[in-house]
Design a protein around this motif. Structure first.
Motif, mmCIF file in Angstrom:
data_model
loop_
_atom_site.group_PDB
_atom_site.id
_atom_site.type_symbol
_atom_site.label_atom_id
_atom_site.label_comp_id
_atom_site.label_asym_id
_atom_site.label_seq_id
_atom_site.Cartn_x
_atom_site.Cartn_y
_atom_site.Cartn_z
ATOM 1 N N ASP A 257 41.469 34.215 36.973
ATOM 2 C CA ASP A 257 42.245 34.378 38.202
ATOM 3 C C ASP A 257 41.244 34.635 39.331
ATOM 4 O O ASP A 257 40.653 35.705 39.412
ATOM 5 N N LEU A 258 41.033 33.643 40.176
ATOM 6 C CA LEU A 258 39.965 33.722 41.171
ATOM 7 C C LEU A 258 40.142 34.901 42.126
ATOM 8 O O LEU A 258 39.174 35.579 42.486
ATOM 9 N N ALA A 259 41.381 35.145 42.560
ATOM 10 C CA ALA A 259 41.618 36.234 43.516
ATOM 11 C C ALA A 259 41.263 37.578 42.886
ATOM 12 O O ALA A 259 40.543 38.396 43.490
ATOM 13 N N THR A 260 41.763 37.802 41.672
ATOM 14 C CA THR A 260 41.494 39.071 40.995
ATOM 15 C C THR A 260 40.013 39.235 40.686
ATOM 16 O O THR A 260 39.424 40.303 40.898
ATOM 17 N N GLU A 264 37.105 41.945 41.919
ATOM 18 C CA GLU A 264 36.275 42.700 40.970
ATOM 19 C C GLU A 264 34.790 42.466 41.247
ATOM 20 O O GLU A 264 33.965 43.386 41.112
ATOM 21 N N PHE A 265 34.438 41.237 41.645
ATOM 22 C CA PHE A 265 33.043 40.927 41.975
ATOM 23 C C PHE A 265 32.562 41.752 43.166
ATOM 24 O O PHE A 265 31.464 42.329 43.127
ATOM 25 N N VAL A 266 33.366 41.810 44.216
ATOM 26 C CA VAL A 266 32.996 42.587 45.410
ATOM 27 C C VAL A 266 32.886 44.062 45.051
ATOM 28 O O VAL A 266 31.948 44.765 45.493
ATOM 29 N N ARG A 267 33.817 44.570 44.248
ATOM 30 C CA ARG A 267 33.773 45.978 43.813
ATOM 31 C C ARG A 267 32.483 46.271 43.052
ATOM 32 O O ARG A 267 31.793 47.274 43.323
ATOM 33 N N SER A 268 32.133 45.388 42.104
ATOM 34 C CA SER A 268 30.921 45.595 41.314
ATOM 35 C C SER A 268 29.687 45.489 42.188
ATOM 36 O O SER A 268 28.700 46.230 41.997
#
Length: 294
Positions: A257-260, A264-268
């Motif tokens: 799911d690209l949005a999710t 998560e990528f930005v958070r990490s």
């Protein structure tokens, strides 16, 4: 807080959280790069098992569609040959009608009969020559009532397999095409009966009904080919729809799911930057102890 030299607890804690954040960033990067949520069995063992079974099913269904389309092409080839035979039989009917009247001499009837025999020979030639991918279609090769695929070359009627298993009701059809030579249709010199020649007025008159019977026999073969073709076309539609639905289901399991995942990528990424900064700060704290010694 106790000031010590041998260990740096703050750096150890910061390093631990940096490793966790970096692992999360690596996982998100891999998923976003591949487009897959499941890139290895460790990501989701149960999901991977279900997804791979679906992939195998989808590949088998797509090949089944190709198999059915090949069978449709085979039937169209056979029907094309039968359509030419149809024209020859109609011409033979016309010639028999012509020879049935009393306004022609015996020599003229022999000339008419020579064309009649040529039409019969052409019917036999077409029946023996019509093939699809090296498989003879109208010479009786596929006229058997049973099928055997145990040898290197199958015998009897043709088995068209399109399903993902091997159940008769669901996974394959049989194609049976009768012998279509002139003798099998009962016309021409090689046939037995009254339609073998139209060299006399009586033979020509007697041949009319036999030619009608040959046309009916030919029509039955063409009708069978047409019904099988229509059935296979419906099968192709059903298999294509089933494949599309399975692809959607497999996508929901395996695709990311690209949005999710982007969130998560930005958070990490933020956590990695933060942990890196804190680790840098933690590594400078032991230097404060040196100031106490100076």
């Amino acid at each position: 807080m106790t000031v010590i030299f041998n260990h740096n607890p703050l750096a150890i804690v910061s390093g631990y959280y940096l490793t966790r954040a970096y692992d999360g960033l690596e996982r998100s990067t891999l998923r976003l790069s591949s487009g897959l949520r499941i890139n290895s069995a460790a990501d989701d063992p149960a999901g991977l098992a279900v997804s791979e079974l679906m992939r195998a099913e989808i590949a088998s269904l797509n090949q089944g569609v190709r198999n059915a389309n090949d069978a449709i092409s085979l039937l169209q080839t056979a029907d094309g040959g039968m359509s030419v035979i149809d024209e020859k039989l109609i011409r033979m009917k016309e010639l028999a009608t012509q020879a049935s009247t009393g306004t022609y001499t015996s020599d003229q009837r022999l000339i008419i009969d020579s064309e009649y025999q040529a039409m019969a020979s052409e019917i036999t030639r077409i029946a023996n020559a019509t093939d699809f991918n090296g498989i003879r279609l109208l010479n009786g090769h596929l006229s058997g009532a049973t099928h055997s695929g145990s040898g290197l070359e199958p015998t009897g009627k043709l088995k068209v397999h399109f399903g993902t298993g091997n159940l008769s009701a669901e996974d394959y059809y049989y194609v049976q095409i009768g012998l279509s030579t002139a003798s099998a249709l009962g016309v021409g010199r090689s046939a037995t009966g009254s339609a073998r020649s139209i060299s006399t007025q009586a033979l020509a008159q007697a041949a009319l009904d036999k030619i009608d019977a040959a046309i009916v026999s030919k029509d039955k073969i063409r009708a069978n080919l047409g019904s099988l073709q229509a059935r296979l076309e419906n099968t192709v539609q059903a298999l294509s729809l089933q494949s599309e639905n399975l692809q959607l289901a497999q996508s929901r399991i395996a695709d990311v799911d690209l949005a999710t995942e982007m969130a998560e990528f930005v958070r990490s990424q933020i956590l990695v930057n933060s942990a890196t900064a804190m680790l840098s700060q933690a590594n400078t704290l032991p230097q404060l102890a040196l100031q106490l010694l100076m």
